[in-house]
Design an enzyme around this catalytic site. Structure first.
Site, short mmCIF file in Angstrom:
data_model
loop_
_atom_site.label_atom_id
_atom_site.label_comp_id
_atom_site.label_asym_id
_atom_site.label_seq_id
_atom_site.Cartn_x
_atom_site.Cartn_y
_atom_site.Cartn_z
N LYS A 32 -10.04 13.75 6.48
CA LYS A 32 -9.92 12.65 5.58
C LYS A 32 -8.45 12.65 5.03
O LYS A 32 -7.64 13.64 4.88
CB LYS A 32 -10.66 12.87 4.25
CG LYS A 32 -10.72 11.80 3.11
CD LYS A 32 -11.68 12.20 2.13
CE LYS A 32 -10.96 13.19 0.86
NZ LYS A 32 -10.04 12.48 0.17
N ASP A 59 -9.33 7.54 2.84
CA ASP A 59 -10.04 7.46 1.59
C ASP A 59 -9.10 6.83 0.43
O ASP A 59 -8.27 7.48 -0.31
CB ASP A 59 -10.26 8.78 1.05
CG ASP A 59 -10.85 8.96 -0.38
OD1 ASP A 59 -11.44 8.25 -0.92
OD2 ASP A 59 -10.69 10.22 -0.67
N LYS A 61 -9.92 4.10 -1.44
CA LYS A 61 -10.82 3.29 -2.72
C LYS A 61 -10.30 2.15 -3.40
O LYS A 61 -9.66 1.89 -4.44
CB LYS A 61 -10.88 4.34 -3.93
CG LYS A 61 -11.24 6.03 -3.49
CD LYS A 61 -11.53 6.83 -4.58
CE LYS A 61 -11.96 8.19 -4.59
NZ LYS A 61 -11.14 8.81 -3.79
N ASP A 64 -9.85 -4.64 -5.94
CA ASP A 64 -8.95 -5.73 -6.35
C ASP A 64 -9.63 -6.98 -6.33
O ASP A 64 -10.85 -6.93 -6.10
CB ASP A 64 -7.66 -5.57 -5.41
CG ASP A 64 -6.49 -6.42 -6.17
OD1 ASP A 64 -6.57 -7.23 -6.91
OD2 ASP A 64 -5.32 -5.59 -5.94
N THR A 119 -16.83 11.31 -9.57
CA THR A 119 -17.37 12.54 -10.10
C THR A 119 -16.58 13.03 -11.19
O THR A 119 -16.93 13.97 -11.82
CB THR A 119 -17.53 13.45 -9.12
OG1 THR A 119 -16.37 13.54 -7.91
CG2 THR A 119 -18.64 13.13 -7.93
N ARG A 211 -10.05 22.22 -0.35
CA ARG A 211 -9.33 23.64 -0.66
C ARG A 211 -10.04 24.64 -0.08
O ARG A 211 -9.54 25.54 0.32
CB ARG A 211 -9.10 23.70 -2.13
CG ARG A 211 -7.87 22.81 -2.64
CD ARG A 211 -7.75 22.48 -4.16
NE ARG A 211 -8.98 21.85 -4.47
CZ ARG A 211 -9.33 21.32 -5.61
NH1 ARG A 211 -8.63 21.85 -6.70
NH2 ARG A 211 -10.54 20.37 -6.21
O1 C5P Z 1 -10.40 20.57 -2.63
P1 C5P Z 1 -11.70 19.73 -2.70
O2 C5P Z 1 -12.96 20.43 -1.74
O3 C5P Z 1 -12.31 19.75 -4.19
O4 C5P Z 1 -11.48 18.13 -2.22
C1 C5P Z 1 -12.36 17.30 -2.34
C2 C5P Z 1 -11.85 15.95 -1.89
O5 C5P Z 1 -12.57 14.73 -2.03
C3 C5P Z 1 -10.44 15.50 -2.50
O6 C5P Z 1 -9.84 14.85 -1.54
C4 C5P Z 1 -10.78 14.62 -3.65
O7 C5P Z 1 -9.94 13.59 -3.54
C5 C5P Z 1 -12.14 13.84 -2.69
N1 C5P Z 1 -13.12 13.32 -3.83
C6 C5P Z 1 -13.95 14.06 -4.74
N2 C5P Z 1 -14.95 13.42 -5.54
C7 C5P Z 1 -14.88 12.08 -5.44
C8 C5P Z 1 -14.32 11.24 -4.41
C9 C5P Z 1 -13.47 11.88 -3.43
O8 C5P Z 1 -13.53 15.22 -4.82
N3 C5P Z 1 -16.15 11.60 -6.04
#
Ligand code: C5P
Length: 232
Positions: A32, A59, A61, A64, A119, A211
């Protein structure tokens, strides 16, 4: 819908991303690219990763006016991405325009999914800041249905919502779910987290993992653990 693990490459340069992916040797995980990497490295990192054989979820998002989103989507589609997204809050008309823009001359297009409520937005914030009444669950399902009616392929949601989204929008409506942590792992800023194994049980189609893989001592082993738990 083939289940897969998508690694969130949240890095601020192309070099850091390529160095990270070099650890995977012959493997080509689904990746991603979010705002941070895209704004830092631009379309060339997308092309580079596609040329190297990775599937790419872009990603960004988009949100507009319909005409602007349609034209932007036409540009992103030509990058050859496999999946991209918009905010469902942009309305059904905007989402339909996005589909039109994404569809290439030969009729093919990347998967298009919608963000319902982020979220990071909880029910109280949705009421107070956005003036949207009602339970957040109901709003998420309504936005998911709007996305489905506009012809989109699925939504980004919590694994905890995946089952309900499937029951409202159908089994083939794709659920892409972040908020994944290993049992006993560091939660960080995510609020409601599930393990890859639980996400599988709850019916997620794709998990997005950042992460827990990128910050792991052994990212390849962490990725393989995700695949073993989620894909089996
Ligand atoms: O590091 P981590 O596992 O928390 O990363 C989650 C990824 O998913 C990040 O790139 C974050 O921007 C993305 N994301 C999210 N919640 C959302 C949409 C995207 O955590 N609702």
């Amino acid at each position: 819908m083939g289940k897969d693990v998508i690694i969130a490459c949240d890095f601020d340069s192309a070099q850091k991303t390529l160095d990270f992916l070099a650890k995977f040797k012959g493997k080509k995980p689904f990746v991603k690219i979010g705002m941070e990497l895209y704004y830092a490295a631009g379309p060339s990192i997308v092309k580079e990763l596609k040329e190297r054989g990775h599937k790419v979820f872009l990603d960004l998002k988009l949100h507009d006016i319909p005409n602007t989103v349609k034209k932007a989507m036409a540009v992103l589609s030509e990058l050859g991405v496999d999946m991209c997204n918009v905010h469902a809050a942009g309305t059904k008309r905007m989402m339909s325009a996005a589909i039109e823009g994404l569809t290439r001359a030969d009729g093919t297009r990347p998967l298009l999914i919608a963000v319902t409520q982020l979220t990071s937005t909880d029910e109280q914030t949705m009421h107070d800041d956005l003036l949207i009444d009602g339970p957040i669950d109901k709003v998420v399902m309504h936005y998911a249905q709007n996305a489905m009616h506009a012809g989109l392929d699925g939504v980004v949601c919590s694994p905890l919502e995946a089952g309900k989204v499937h029951s409202v929008c159908g089994k083939s409506f794709v659920t892409v779910t972040p908020g994944i942590r290993f049992a006993g792992g560091d939660v960080g800023d995510q609020k409601r987290v599930t393990t890859p194994a639980l996400a599988k049980e709850l019916g997620s189609d794709y998990i997005v993992v950042g992460r827990p893989i990128t910050a792991a001592e052994d990212p390849v082993a962490a990725y393989e653990q995700c695949v073993a738990e989620f894909v089996g």
